[in-house]
Enzyme design. Structure first.
Site, mmCIF file in Angstrom:
data_model
loop_
_atom_site.group_PDB
_atom_site.id
_atom_site.type_symbol
_atom_site.label_atom_id
_atom_site.label_comp_id
_atom_site.label_asym_id
_atom_site.label_seq_id
_atom_site.Cartn_x
_atom_site.Cartn_y
_atom_site.Cartn_z
ATOM 1 C CE1 TYR A 50 -5.763 -32.022 -28.085
ATOM 2 C CE2 TYR A 50 -4.908 -29.898 -28.897
ATOM 3 C CZ TYR A 50 -5.631 -30.937 -29.017
ATOM 4 O OH TYR A 50 -5.815 -31.428 -30.389
ATOM 5 C CG HIS A 108 -11.090 -33.529 -29.306
ATOM 6 N ND1 HIS A 108 -10.473 -32.841 -28.458
ATOM 7 C CD2 HIS A 108 -10.362 -34.070 -30.259
ATOM 8 C CE1 HIS A 108 -9.159 -33.222 -28.769
ATOM 9 N NE2 HIS A 108 -8.895 -33.922 -29.773
HETATM 10 N N1 NAP Z 1 -8.478 -33.101 -33.402
HETATM 11 C C1 NAP Z 1 -7.645 -34.175 -32.944
HETATM 12 O O1 NAP Z 1 -8.078 -35.275 -32.688
HETATM 13 C C2 NAP Z 1 -6.087 -34.046 -32.921
HETATM 14 C C3 NAP Z 1 -5.407 -35.133 -32.804
HETATM 15 C C4 NAP Z 1 -4.024 -34.895 -32.970
HETATM 16 C C5 NAP Z 1 -3.480 -33.626 -33.167
HETATM 17 N N2 NAP Z 1 -4.346 -32.579 -33.251
HETATM 18 C C6 NAP Z 1 -3.690 -31.075 -33.389
HETATM 19 O O2 NAP Z 1 -2.911 -31.053 -34.673
HETATM 20 C C7 NAP Z 1 -1.783 -30.540 -34.069
HETATM 21 C C8 NAP Z 1 -0.503 -31.403 -34.856
HETATM 22 O O3 NAP Z 1 -0.644 -32.747 -35.039
HETATM 23 P P1 NAP Z 1 0.480 -33.555 -34.566
HETATM 24 O O4 NAP Z 1 1.329 -32.915 -33.227
HETATM 25 O O5 NAP Z 1 0.026 -34.889 -33.908
HETATM 26 O O6 NAP Z 1 1.379 -33.979 -35.660
HETATM 27 P P2 NAP Z 1 2.314 -33.177 -36.712
HETATM 28 O O7 NAP Z 1 2.079 -31.814 -36.584
HETATM 29 O O8 NAP Z 1 2.022 -33.929 -38.011
HETATM 30 O O9 NAP Z 1 3.753 -33.641 -36.119
HETATM 31 C C9 NAP Z 1 4.419 -33.039 -35.181
HETATM 32 C C10 NAP Z 1 5.781 -33.439 -35.107
HETATM 33 O O10 NAP Z 1 6.626 -33.163 -36.226
HETATM 34 C C11 NAP Z 1 7.682 -32.441 -36.219
HETATM 35 N N3 NAP Z 1 8.021 -31.420 -36.836
HETATM 36 C C12 NAP Z 1 7.056 -30.381 -37.223
HETATM 37 N N4 NAP Z 1 7.696 -29.500 -38.278
HETATM 38 C C13 NAP Z 1 8.810 -30.067 -38.547
HETATM 39 C C14 NAP Z 1 9.864 -29.455 -39.312
HETATM 40 N N5 NAP Z 1 9.701 -28.289 -39.917
HETATM 41 N N6 NAP Z 1 10.831 -30.146 -39.342
HETATM 42 C C15 NAP Z 1 11.121 -31.574 -38.431
HETATM 43 N N7 NAP Z 1 10.080 -31.765 -37.703
HETATM 44 C C16 NAP Z 1 8.973 -31.262 -37.546
HETATM 45 C C17 NAP Z 1 7.679 -31.689 -34.510
HETATM 46 O O11 NAP Z 1 8.608 -31.916 -33.793
HETATM 47 P P3 NAP Z 1 9.201 -30.914 -32.752
HETATM 48 O O12 NAP Z 1 8.003 -30.490 -31.749
HETATM 49 O O13 NAP Z 1 10.410 -31.665 -32.114
HETATM 50 O O14 NAP Z 1 9.626 -29.724 -33.193
HETATM 51 C C18 NAP Z 1 6.743 -33.056 -33.911
HETATM 52 O O15 NAP Z 1 7.453 -33.990 -33.327
HETATM 53 C C19 NAP Z 1 -1.464 -31.000 -32.539
HETATM 54 O O16 NAP Z 1 -0.628 -30.173 -32.195
HETATM 55 C C20 NAP Z 1 -2.886 -30.573 -32.272
HETATM 56 O O17 NAP Z 1 -3.144 -29.198 -31.967
HETATM 57 C C21 NAP Z 1 -5.783 -32.748 -33.233
#
Ligand code: NAP
Length: 277
Positions: A50, A108
């Site tokens: 990251y 990962h």
């Molecule tokens: N292991 C892996 O391969 C892997 C892959 C992907 C992700 N991850 C981890 O999982 C975490 C989360 O996944 P992700 O970022 O892909 O997707 P997510 O958490 O499903 O979605 C994030 C998006 O949703 C929005 N959001 C979140 N809460 C909200 C709310 N209460 N109201 C309105 N919009 C909201 C955020 O907006 P804003 O940011 O504009 O607030 C952002 O655009 C990552 O940050 C990372 O740590 C791991």
């Protein structure tokens, strides 16, 4: 807000919801982390790939919270698996995060041919005391079965893409039967329009007085899954944490279960080699 905990298969206690940090970075992440700790977040999810561990580490350090007050997860990136640098990668991660141990270290991605060897390295490293629990991410059932061929140590956690459009029910049942804690990344499917435009939400939102993200994160909790949503404002972080003051009925759990259509917003580990991650 007190966050409940789940107990992993080696006795380590893990908060039931955390903060995802990708792609947050820089002083913005540092400031958000300090705020998140203040409102009750205790679990932070990052990864060597990251490029933000240093900023997360600063936020944690500046908060002056005692180390045992928060749970830190990081991940071995694919590059380090390819280049056989898993042990050095952990040292760098610890330095960037300004800590002498991780609560959870994950592989990962199941890099073909390499992941069983990487797992054996993690098993060895855990015995050295710098990691409290080890696990994997993006593992399908067949990857977990391959690990079982080389090691008796069962991963404590499998972090996978999981949300109402990809409920992962078969994998959830497989993991639950083997004591592997499932963790949901992209838990709100990045608020994909296919998810938020589902016509079943307005009724649920009005009956529970909760937002779509809150209903989804509560659905995770009731399924025994730990979500790590990412949000970029303190307002949304607080909203996402406010899910422990209501309960979805069995009928409404089934309504959300019914949204599954095996739709991914991220990559499928079987159809993408992710060499550069
Ligand atoms: N292991 C892996 O391969 C892997 C892959 C992907 C992700 N991850 C981890 O999982 C975490 C989360 O996944 P992700 O970022 O892909 O997707 P997510 O958490 O499903 O979605 C994030 C998006 O949703 C929005 N959001 C979140 N809460 C909200 C709310 N209460 N109201 C309105 N919009 C909201 C955020 O907006 P804003 O940011 O504009 O607030 C952002 O655009 C990552 O940050 C990372 O740590 C791991």
């Amino acid at each position: 807000m007190m966050v409940p905990v789940f107990t992993l298969n080696n006795g380590v206690r893990m908060p039931a919801l955390g903060m995802g940090t990708y792609p947050l970075n820089g002083v913005r992440l540092t400031g958000l982390v300090a705020g998140a700790l203040h409102i009750g977040y205790e679990l932070f999810d990052t990864g060597g790939a990251y490029g933000n561990e240093i900023w997360l580490g600063r936020g944690l350090f500046c908060s002056m919270k005692r180390r045992e007050r928060y749970f830190l997860t990081s991940k071995v990136c694919n590059r380090d698996q390819y280049e056989d640098r898993v042990e050095e990668a952990l040292e760098l991660t610890l330095r960037r995060l300004r800590t002498d141990y991780l609560d959870l270290y994950l592989i990962h991605w199941p890099v073909p041919e390499l992941f069983p060897e990487t797992w054996l390295t993690l098993v060895k490293m855990q015995k050295q005391g710098k990691i409290r629990a080890i696990g994997v991410a993006n593992f399908h059932q067949h990857h977990l079965e391959a690990l079982a061929q080389v090691s008796d140590v069962v991963p404590a956690v499998n972090q996978v893409e999981l949300h109402p459009l990809l409920s992962q029910q078969p994998l959830r049942e497989y993991c639950q039967a083997r004591g592997i804690q499932l963790e949901a990344y992209s838990p709100v499917a990045r608020m994909h329009e296919k998810l938020i435009q589902d016509p079943r939400w307005p009724d649920l939102v009005s009956r529970y007085g909760k937002s779509i993200p809150q209903l989804i994160l509560r659905w995770d909790f009731q399924h025994g899954v730990i979500p790590v949503p990412k949000a970029s404002s303190l307002r949304r972080l607080r909203e996402n944490l406010s899910i422990f003051d209501f309960e979805l009925s069995e009928k409404d759990m089934a309504v959300i279960d019914g949204m599954n259509c095996d739709f991914r917003v991220r990559y499928d580990p079987d159809h993408c080699d992710m060499t550069r991650l």
